[in-house]
Design a protein around this motif. Sequence first.
Motif, PDB file in Angstrom:
ATOM      1  N   HIS A 106       0.841  -1.187   0.000  1.00 26.39           N
ATOM      2  CA  HIS A 106       0.000   0.000   0.000  1.00 26.39           C
ATOM      3  C   HIS A 106       0.882   1.245   0.000  1.00 26.39           C
ATOM      4  O   HIS A 106       1.995   1.237   0.540  1.00 26.39           O
ATOM      5  CB  HIS A 106      -0.891   0.029   1.237  1.00 26.39           C
ATOM      6  CG  HIS A 106      -1.843  -1.123   1.329  1.00 26.39           C
ATOM      7  ND1 HIS A 106      -2.673  -1.490   0.298  1.00 26.39           N
ATOM      8  CD2 HIS A 106      -2.106  -1.989   2.350  1.00 26.39           C
ATOM      9  CE1 HIS A 106      -3.412  -2.529   0.658  1.00 26.39           C
ATOM     10  NE2 HIS A 106      -3.072  -2.865   1.900  1.00 26.39           N
ATOM     11  N   SER A 141     -10.065   5.174  13.439  1.00 29.83           N
ATOM     12  CA  SER A 141      -8.710   4.733  13.128  1.00 29.83           C
ATOM     13  C   SER A 141      -8.289   3.610  14.065  1.00 29.83           C
ATOM     14  O   SER A 141      -8.981   3.280  15.028  1.00 29.83           O
ATOM     15  CB  SER A 141      -7.713   5.894  13.276  1.00 29.83           C
ATOM     16  OG  SER A 141      -8.056   6.999  12.489  1.00 29.83           O
ATOM     17  N   LEU A 303      -6.861  15.923   3.642  1.00 25.06           N
ATOM     18  CA  LEU A 303      -7.460  14.597   3.528  1.00 25.06           C
ATOM     19  C   LEU A 303      -8.696  14.619   2.635  1.00 25.06           C
ATOM     20  O   LEU A 303      -8.951  13.662   1.887  1.00 25.06           O
ATOM     21  CB  LEU A 303      -7.815  14.059   4.912  1.00 25.06           C
ATOM     22  CG  LEU A 303      -6.621  13.717   5.805  1.00 25.06           C
ATOM     23  CD1 LEU A 303      -7.081  13.304   7.197  1.00 25.06           C
ATOM     24  CD2 LEU A 303      -5.762  12.615   5.183  1.00 25.06           C
ATOM     25  N   LYS A 307      -8.914  12.335  -0.733  1.00 24.48           N
ATOM     26  CA  LYS A 307      -9.977  11.352  -0.974  1.00 24.48           C
ATOM     27  C   LYS A 307     -10.423  11.322  -2.431  1.00 24.48           C
ATOM     28  O   LYS A 307     -10.964  10.325  -2.907  1.00 24.48           O
ATOM     29  CB  LYS A 307     -11.176  11.650  -0.077  1.00 24.48           C
ATOM     30  CG  LYS A 307     -10.969  11.275   1.377  1.00 24.48           C
ATOM     31  CD  LYS A 307     -12.193  11.641   2.215  1.00 24.48           C
ATOM     32  CE  LYS A 307     -11.966  11.301   3.683  1.00 24.48           C
ATOM     33  NZ  LYS A 307     -13.121  11.712   4.533  1.00 24.48           N
ATOM     34  N   TYR A 312      -5.962   7.109  -3.192  1.00 26.14           N
ATOM     35  CA  TYR A 312      -6.384   7.228  -1.793  1.00 26.14           C
ATOM     36  C   TYR A 312      -6.794   5.886  -1.179  1.00 26.14           C
ATOM     37  O   TYR A 312      -6.380   5.548  -0.065  1.00 26.14           O
ATOM     38  CB  TYR A 312      -7.543   8.225  -1.683  1.00 26.14           C
ATOM     39  CG  TYR A 312      -8.051   8.400  -0.267  1.00 26.14           C
ATOM     40  CD1 TYR A 312      -7.423   9.272   0.617  1.00 26.14           C
ATOM     41  CD2 TYR A 312      -9.158   7.679   0.196  1.00 26.14           C
ATOM     42  CE1 TYR A 312      -7.871   9.431   1.916  1.00 26.14           C
ATOM     43  CE2 TYR A 312      -9.615   7.833   1.496  1.00 26.14           C
ATOM     44  CZ  TYR A 312      -8.979   8.703   2.353  1.00 26.14           C
ATOM     45  OH  TYR A 312      -9.419   8.853   3.644  1.00 26.14           O
ATOM     46  N   LYS A 313      -7.601   5.101  -1.883  1.00 29.97           N
ATOM     47  CA  LYS A 313      -8.132   3.862  -1.312  1.00 29.97           C
ATOM     48  C   LYS A 313      -7.055   2.801  -1.088  1.00 29.97           C
ATOM     49  O   LYS A 313      -7.267   1.856  -0.326  1.00 29.97           O
ATOM     50  CB  LYS A 313      -9.237   3.304  -2.215  1.00 29.97           C
ATOM     51  CG  LYS A 313     -10.509   4.151  -2.205  1.00 29.97           C
ATOM     52  CD  LYS A 313     -11.603   3.503  -3.033  1.00 29.97           C
ATOM     53  CE  LYS A 313     -12.877   4.333  -2.983  1.00 29.97           C
ATOM     54  NZ  LYS A 313     -13.967   3.718  -3.797  1.00 29.97           N
ATOM     55  N   THR A 315      -4.067   3.482   0.219  1.00 28.04           N
ATOM     56  CA  THR A 315      -3.063   4.204   1.003  1.00 28.04           C
ATOM     57  C   THR A 315      -3.318   4.060   2.494  1.00 28.04           C
ATOM     58  O   THR A 315      -4.453   4.108   2.951  1.00 28.04           O
ATOM     59  CB  THR A 315      -3.062   5.702   0.623  1.00 28.04           C
ATOM     60  OG1 THR A 315      -2.787   5.828  -0.772  1.00 28.04           O
ATOM     61  CG2 THR A 315      -2.008   6.469   1.404  1.00 28.04           C
ATOM     62  N   VAL A 316      -2.233   3.866   3.234  1.00 26.25           N
ATOM     63  CA  VAL A 316      -2.277   3.859   4.698  1.00 26.25           C
ATOM     64  C   VAL A 316      -1.778   5.218   5.186  1.00 26.25           C
ATOM     65  O   VAL A 316      -0.705   5.677   4.774  1.00 26.25           O
ATOM     66  CB  VAL A 316      -1.393   2.734   5.274  1.00 26.25           C
ATOM     67  CG1 VAL A 316      -1.307   2.835   6.796  1.00 26.25           C
ATOM     68  CG2 VAL A 316      -1.937   1.369   4.864  1.00 26.25           C
ATOM     69  N   PHE A 317      -2.550   5.855   6.056  1.00 28.29           N
ATOM     70  CA  PHE A 317      -2.181   7.153   6.613  1.00 28.29           C
ATOM     71  C   PHE A 317      -1.769   6.983   8.072  1.00 28.29           C
ATOM     72  O   PHE A 317      -2.404   6.243   8.831  1.00 28.29           O
ATOM     73  CB  PHE A 317      -3.351   8.137   6.537  1.00 28.29           C
ATOM     74  CG  PHE A 317      -3.699   8.567   5.142  1.00 28.29           C
ATOM     75  CD1 PHE A 317      -3.194   9.754   4.623  1.00 28.29           C
ATOM     76  CD2 PHE A 317      -4.529   7.794   4.350  1.00 28.29           C
ATOM     77  CE1 PHE A 317      -3.511  10.157   3.336  1.00 28.29           C
ATOM     78  CE2 PHE A 317      -4.859   8.182   3.059  1.00 28.29           C
ATOM     79  CZ  PHE A 317      -4.348   9.363   2.539  1.00 28.29           C
ATOM     80  N   GLY A 347      -6.842   3.741   6.898  1.00 29.23           N
ATOM     81  CA  GLY A 347      -6.722   3.567   5.454  1.00 29.23           C
ATOM     82  C   GLY A 347      -6.840   2.115   5.051  1.00 29.23           C
ATOM     83  O   GLY A 347      -7.523   1.317   5.717  1.00 29.23           O
TER      84      GLY A 347
END
Length: 463
Positions: A106, A141, A303, A307, A312-313, A315-317, A347
Amino acid sequence: MRLIVTCAFIGGCIFGIRGRVGYNPIKISEAYYCNDSFLNQLGINPAFNLLTSSLDDMRKENKEIHLMPYGKAITQARASLGITGKIDSTNVLSRDIKTCGPAKKHNVVVILMESMSASLMQTFGQNERLTPNLDSLFNHSLAFTNCYSAGIHTNQGMTAALYSFPAIMSRNLMKGTVTPHRDGIPTVLKRYGYHNLFFMTHEAQYDNMKAFFSTNGYDDIYSQENYPKNEVVNSFGVSDHFLFNYSLPIINKVSKSGKPFFATLLTISNHPPYIIPSFFHAKTSKPETQIVEYADWAIGDFLEKAKKQPWYKNTVFVILADHGKLVGNSNCELPVSYNHIPLMIFGADIPTMKCNNLMEQIDVMPTLLQLLNMSYKYNGFGINAINCKRTKAFYSADNEIVGRDAKRCYIFNPSMNRSFCYDVAPNGKLRQNKNIKQFSYLRNYVFSMTQTAEYTTRQSRLH
């Protein structure tokens, strides 16, 4: 006429010594132009290197710490981390982290927020609604309620969170005549084929950042030198919203290359002097709280724009602070608000849950890489918070080192050779306890971890 010539000569000498007309004089970091440390070092004068090396060794913060014998410290540190087997004399904490199955490649975005103490969030008891975006994210989260920064300076937060190396009081572990080498999230992800980017608001040579990050895994570094001059608002560069807006098209472009990316963004607005953009209308009246509102808004705005991007989908934030700040009244020799920080991961494939166990910045690397199911060789001080439970934590400030667990907090000031002991109430409040014998296990713990960090630092300089 002689006076004019003399003044011109002196002025020329001063300019030559400074090397530039910018806010800071020229530093070693300016010589770094690629990812090869040998080539970068060729541009630095050997006599200058020798002189600065000698001066570095003489600095108070770089003096060797003597808390306990190295052998005893390393043995205890390894036991605390569950490390067994043969010891590498250079990398005394080295171990192989192995996972089953393929890695989850990711994209990763890490946002390090300047001075964002957990005490500034309603989630942790703040009366004013300063951080609606962070509070909302925290509830959606993998959130850590009991996380502590390694130190109280930005450079320490970065070396801890990104490279899993603890702070050693006031020492800057990113600086050195020869820029230190560290293995961390950037170097591991680079081996997995990631393209790594770092975005900062200020000059690239601040705290030796350009040299350090070029040496330790980052491909592209963006700083004040890349931004329009009219966007620079103070000596720390551009505002947070500009940094985020600048980074987005670059991230978009890298994402189209087919490689996964790792982007790190370091904010600055919550650091004095506070500069609040004219377009932002805060709800509170004090600059100290208005700037927190703005910093939170800038995160939310970024953010929302992220999005809408195709990456974005996948991806780890990771959002956390570099360190905290004093909020409210001082409750001990090192107020908890200086080190208690928010940490949230969300994410792709990240579960929504709260973790109340102790957590440190040095745990971010092994925890994130576990979530990505990646194997690697690890020489850091952290633990994987997904599979392991931290029972004790350690951190420091300029003059103190701290060891704590769920019930007790031990503070030691080496220069005074004095201990301060506190019981931790269920609500987090500290109550002084003068029975130092009850704190011997925390004293041994923080001494052993700090002394082992000292050993590791000195070994890396020798090699």
